[in-house]
Design a protein around this motif. Structure first.
Motif, PDB file in Angstrom:
ATOM      1  N   ASN A  33       0.809  -1.218   0.000  1.00 21.93           N
ATOM      2  CA  ASN A  33       0.000   0.000   0.000  1.00 21.93           C
ATOM      3  C   ASN A  33       0.840   1.265   0.000  1.00 21.93           C
ATOM      4  O   ASN A  33       0.395   2.320  -0.459  1.00 21.93           O
ATOM      5  CB  ASN A  33      -0.936   0.008   1.211  1.00 21.93           C
ATOM      6  N   ILE A  34       2.055   1.176   0.535  1.00 25.74           N
ATOM      7  CA  ILE A  34       2.945   2.348   0.483  1.00 25.74           C
ATOM      8  C   ILE A  34       3.262   2.682  -0.972  1.00 25.74           C
ATOM      9  O   ILE A  34       3.178   3.842  -1.399  1.00 25.74           O
ATOM     10  CB  ILE A  34       4.228   2.073   1.279  1.00 25.74           C
ATOM     11  N   GLY A  35       3.625   1.653  -1.749  1.00 22.44           N
ATOM     12  CA  GLY A  35       3.917   1.882  -3.158  1.00 22.44           C
ATOM     13  C   GLY A  35       2.708   2.360  -3.931  1.00 22.44           C
ATOM     14  O   GLY A  35       2.820   3.234  -4.810  1.00 22.44           O
ATOM     15  N   MET A 167       3.683  10.943   1.156  1.00 29.73           N
ATOM     16  CA  MET A 167       4.855  11.648   1.680  1.00 29.73           C
ATOM     17  C   MET A 167       6.116  11.269   0.894  1.00 29.73           C
ATOM     18  O   MET A 167       6.917  12.130   0.511  1.00 29.73           O
ATOM     19  CB  MET A 167       5.053  11.306   3.160  1.00 29.73           C
ATOM     20  N   ILE A 168       6.278   9.967   0.669  1.00 32.49           N
ATOM     21  CA  ILE A 168       7.419   9.512  -0.121  1.00 32.49           C
ATOM     22  C   ILE A 168       7.333  10.062  -1.544  1.00 32.49           C
ATOM     23  O   ILE A 168       8.341  10.469  -2.139  1.00 32.49           O
ATOM     24  CB  ILE A 168       7.488   7.975  -0.116  1.00 32.49           C
ATOM     25  N   ALA A 169       6.116  10.080  -2.091  1.00 34.35           N
ATOM     26  CA  ALA A 169       5.931  10.592  -3.452  1.00 34.35           C
ATOM     27  C   ALA A 169       6.392  12.042  -3.553  1.00 34.35           C
ATOM     28  O   ALA A 169       7.074  12.431  -4.517  1.00 34.35           O
ATOM     29  CB  ALA A 169       4.467  10.471  -3.870  1.00 34.35           C
ATOM     30  N   GLY A 170       6.019  12.858  -2.542  1.00 33.97           N
ATOM     31  CA  GLY A 170       6.434  14.256  -2.566  1.00 33.97           C
ATOM     32  C   GLY A 170       7.945  14.401  -2.600  1.00 33.97           C
ATOM     33  O   GLY A 170       8.491  15.212  -3.362  1.00 33.97           O
ATOM     34  N   VAL A 171       8.640  13.592  -1.795  1.00 35.52           N
ATOM     35  CA  VAL A 171      10.104  13.653  -1.754  1.00 35.52           C
ATOM     36  C   VAL A 171      10.717  13.156  -3.064  1.00 35.52           C
ATOM     37  O   VAL A 171      11.615  13.790  -3.642  1.00 35.52           O
ATOM     38  CB  VAL A 171      10.639  12.832  -0.562  1.00 35.52           C
ATOM     39  N   LEU A 172      10.221  12.014  -3.553  1.00 36.48           N
ATOM     40  CA  LEU A 172      10.784  11.423  -4.768  1.00 36.48           C
ATOM     41  C   LEU A 172      10.553  12.310  -5.989  1.00 36.48           C
ATOM     42  O   LEU A 172      11.432  12.449  -6.846  1.00 36.48           O
ATOM     43  CB  LEU A 172      10.190  10.037  -5.007  1.00 36.48           C
ATOM     44  N   LEU A 173       9.355  12.899  -6.079  1.00 37.12           N
ATOM     45  CA  LEU A 173       9.055  13.756  -7.223  1.00 37.12           C
ATOM     46  C   LEU A 173       9.921  15.014  -7.207  1.00 37.12           C
ATOM     47  O   LEU A 173      10.340  15.505  -8.263  1.00 37.12           O
ATOM     48  CB  LEU A 173       7.571  14.127  -7.230  1.00 37.12           C
ATOM     49  N   ALA A 174      10.189  15.539  -6.012  1.00 34.99           N
ATOM     50  CA  ALA A 174      11.045  16.720  -5.918  1.00 34.99           C
ATOM     51  C   ALA A 174      12.511  16.376  -6.170  1.00 34.99           C
ATOM     52  O   ALA A 174      13.288  17.219  -6.624  1.00 34.99           O
ATOM     53  CB  ALA A 174      10.889  17.352  -4.532  1.00 34.99           C
ATOM     54  N   TRP A 175      12.885  15.129  -5.908  1.00 31.52           N
ATOM     55  CA  TRP A 175      14.290  14.722  -5.988  1.00 31.52           C
ATOM     56  C   TRP A 175      14.664  14.146  -7.350  1.00 31.52           C
ATOM     57  O   TRP A 175      15.529  14.675  -8.053  1.00 31.52           O
ATOM     58  CB  TRP A 175      14.565  13.710  -4.874  1.00 31.52           C
ATOM     59  N   GLN A 176      13.964  13.067  -7.762  1.00 29.30           N
ATOM     60  CA  GLN A 176      14.349  12.347  -8.974  1.00 29.30           C
ATOM     61  C   GLN A 176      13.258  12.277 -10.033  1.00 29.30           C
ATOM     62  O   GLN A 176      13.506  11.813 -11.132  1.00 29.30           O
ATOM     63  CB  GLN A 176      14.791  10.921  -8.609  1.00 29.30           C
ATOM     64  N   LEU A 264       1.802  18.871  -1.751  1.00 32.08           N
ATOM     65  CA  LEU A 264       1.001  17.853  -2.419  1.00 32.08           C
ATOM     66  C   LEU A 264       0.979  16.561  -1.602  1.00 32.08           C
ATOM     67  O   LEU A 264      -0.077  15.939  -1.423  1.00 32.08           O
ATOM     68  CB  LEU A 264       1.563  17.576  -3.811  1.00 32.08           C
ATOM     69  N   GLY A 265       2.136  16.159  -1.091  1.00 30.87           N
ATOM     70  CA  GLY A 265       2.199  14.945  -0.291  1.00 30.87           C
ATOM     71  C   GLY A 265       1.392  15.053   0.984  1.00 30.87           C
ATOM     72  O   GLY A 265       0.628  14.149   1.332  1.00 30.87           O
ATOM     73  N   TRP A 266       1.525  16.172   1.704  1.00 31.07           N
ATOM     74  CA  TRP A 266       0.788  16.355   2.960  1.00 31.07           C
ATOM     75  C   TRP A 266      -0.719  16.385   2.735  1.00 31.07           C
ATOM     76  O   TRP A 266      -1.489  15.727   3.460  1.00 31.07           O
ATOM     77  CB  TRP A 266       1.235  17.652   3.633  1.00 31.07           C
ATOM     78  N   LEU A 267      -1.147  17.142   1.736  1.00 32.74           N
ATOM     79  CA  LEU A 267      -2.586  17.258   1.514  1.00 32.74           C
ATOM     80  C   LEU A 267      -3.183  15.943   1.013  1.00 32.74           C
ATOM     81  O   LEU A 267      -4.297  15.569   1.388  1.00 32.74           O
ATOM     82  CB  LEU A 267      -2.860  18.380   0.514  1.00 32.74           C
ATOM     83  N   SER A 268      -2.440  15.227   0.191  1.00 31.37           N
ATOM     84  CA  SER A 268      -2.909  13.926  -0.282  1.00 31.37           C
ATOM     85  C   SER A 268      -3.013  12.917   0.856  1.00 31.37           C
ATOM     86  O   SER A 268      -3.816  11.988   0.806  1.00 31.37           O
ATOM     87  CB  SER A 268      -1.975  13.387  -1.372  1.00 31.37           C
ATOM     88  N   ALA A 269      -2.183  13.092   1.881  1.00 34.38           N
ATOM     89  CA  ALA A 269      -2.161  12.160   3.008  1.00 34.38           C
ATOM     90  C   ALA A 269      -3.126  12.541   4.124  1.00 34.38           C
ATOM     91  O   ALA A 269      -3.285  11.773   5.078  1.00 34.38           O
ATOM     92  CB  ALA A 269      -0.752  12.072   3.573  1.00 34.38           C
ATOM     93  N   GLY A 270      -3.765  13.686   4.027  1.00 30.69           N
ATOM     94  CA  GLY A 270      -4.585  14.184   5.131  1.00 30.69           C
ATOM     95  C   GLY A 270      -5.654  13.214   5.600  1.00 30.69           C
ATOM     96  O   GLY A 270      -5.782  12.918   6.801  1.00 30.69           O
ATOM     97  N   MET A 271      -6.450  12.692   4.672  1.00 31.49           N
ATOM     98  CA  MET A 271      -7.497  11.744   5.052  1.00 31.49           C
ATOM     99  C   MET A 271      -6.914  10.496   5.671  1.00 31.49           C
ATOM    100  O   MET A 271      -7.449   9.951   6.639  1.00 31.49           O
ATOM    101  CB  MET A 271      -8.335  11.364   3.824  1.00 31.49           C
TER     102      MET A 271
END
Length: 411
Positions: A33-35, A167-176, A264-271
């Motif tokens: 589910n993380i992926g 959260m991981i998506a936000g970091v990965l999208l900003a990084w790579q 984007l990561g924070w708001l997507s994770a809010g629920m």
């Protein structure tokens, strides 16, 4: 009351994890589910970047909806007629193949929105076959008294993935960028596949009906003849179609937070944050008896929290209000799933789970389309706020107007 007894009564019940078969299934899903959470955010962001339109982001919901409607009902019929372990493995491979396809298009730099829609449809096909089998397996590997606790634990891992994944998506999208995000999903999904392979053989029990439209119709007829079951589906459709703001999140981030991937990561994770917190304190859910009224009020609270989040201008406040909605969504989901699993005999459980999955997964896709269209017509804020208010009003009117549902008591 002693602190130990208070904790026991209100914190999440982990007894199902003492059953090795369920523990493997739960752990594999938790990792996968993380992926999935990473890919959901990344695909929405990629479609937004390609089109600059919430309407196209909403079309992702439509691309998912059609396979969910068709294969969800068929998947439920197959789950009542074949080895559920084999069905779970096959459908998981379909979903994994779709993830690999999305990864390939990112590596090749194709940047084609139609390919993303196609890949989403294929992934939804696998999910539509997986969910009924998974839901019907739970009562086979656990005693009945542990089924509500297992559903709360399932909500916990879905919520955990929906928090950590974005959260991981936000970091990965900003990084790579997109390729690494999709690669993470492809690797993590193997945990769910391994758990399915380790399941015991789960051949059908009771009367076996050949999977086809007749068996699907029999399942739908079973739901239609029970007003409590039917209304539990109706109120959930109202919640998701009217109020879900998921397709509006990329536009909200672009307009209010300068397109920040972290926002984007924070708001997507809010629920999901709310769902996890609610699941951790879910020990009281099994003691609620007037579940018809409770479901109605809970979904109305979900709609109001969404509307309030749409008016907020600070990121932290939007996340907090969406988390409140996540708690309400988790609570209603546990009640509806437990009623469905324990009400139906084993030879009907696959079809019941298929119908449940169509509503639970199909409703949000219709909600995505509704959000995208109303954003085009009325703007993002009114699409967000108006949907939440409409949900609260509609569910109170509909839910309280059916006496058998209003007066329903568990057990």
């Amino acid at each position: 009351m002693a602190i130990g007894e208070l904790v026991k009564r209100h914190l999440i019940d982990i007894r199902p994890l003492g059953v090795p078969t369920y523990r493997r299934l739960w752990s594999g899903q938790a990792i996968a589910n993380i992926g999935i959470g990473v890919t959901v955010v990344a695909v929405s962001k990629q479609v937004w970047d390609l089109t600059q339109s919430s309407f196209w982001v909403g079309l992702l919901g439509l691309a998912n909806l059609i396979p969910l409607l068709v294969f969800g009902l068929w998947g439920g019929a197959f789950a009542d007629a074949v080895d559920r372990r084999r069905l779970l493995i096959t459908s998981s491979l379909i979903s994994w193949g779709a993830t690999l396809f999305i990864l390939a298009q990112a590596l090749l730099g194709l940047g084609n929105v139609y390919l993303l829609l196609l890949a989403s449809a294929v992934s939804a096909t696998g999910f539509a076959m997986t969910s009924p089998a998974r839901g019907a397996i739970i009562p086979r590997i656990l005693p009945a008294e542990l089924v509500p606790a297992a559903n709360a634990l399932n909500s916990l891992v879905f919520g955990f993935g929906a928090i950590v994944g974005p959260m991981i998506a936000g970091v990965l999208l900003a990084w790579q960028g997109y390729p690494l995000a999709y690669a993470v999903d492809a690797v993590l999904f193997t945990a769910s596949l391994y758990a399915a392979i380790r399941l015991p053989e789960l051949l059908p029990m009771g009367e076996i009906q050949r999977p086809g439209w007749r068996s699907v119709i029999d399942g739908l007829r079973y739901i239609a003849t029970g007003p409590v079951l039917l209304m539990s589906f109706v109120v959930d459709i109202i919640a998701m179609v009217f109020a879900l703001p998921r397709a509006l999140i990329p536009q909200a981030v672009a307009e209010r937070f300068d397109g920040s991937p972290i926002a984007l990561g924070w708001l997507s994770a809010g629920m999901a944050i709310g769902a996890v917190l609610g699941a951790l304190g879910s020990g009281w859910l099994g003691r609620v008896r007037r579940q018809g009224v409770a479901l109605t009020v809970t979904i109305a609270l979900w709609g109001l929290s969404v509307a309030a989040a749409g008016l907020a201008q600070q990121l932290w406040l939007m996340v907090v209000l969406m988390a409140v909605g996540g708690v309400a969504d988790m609570v209603s989901s546990v009640w509806r799933q437990s009623i469905l699993q324990l009400h139906a005999p084993d030879e009907m459980r696959g079809r019941m789970q298929g119908a449940f999955m169509v509503v639970v997964a199909g409703g949000p896709r219709l909600g995505d389309l509704r959000a995208g269209l109303t954003a085009v017509w009325f703007g993002m804020t009114w699409a967000w706020v108006g949907g939440g208010l409409a949900c609260a009003i509609a569910v109170l009117v509909v839910g309280l107007s059916v006496p058998s549902f209003r007066n329903y008591r568990a057990g």
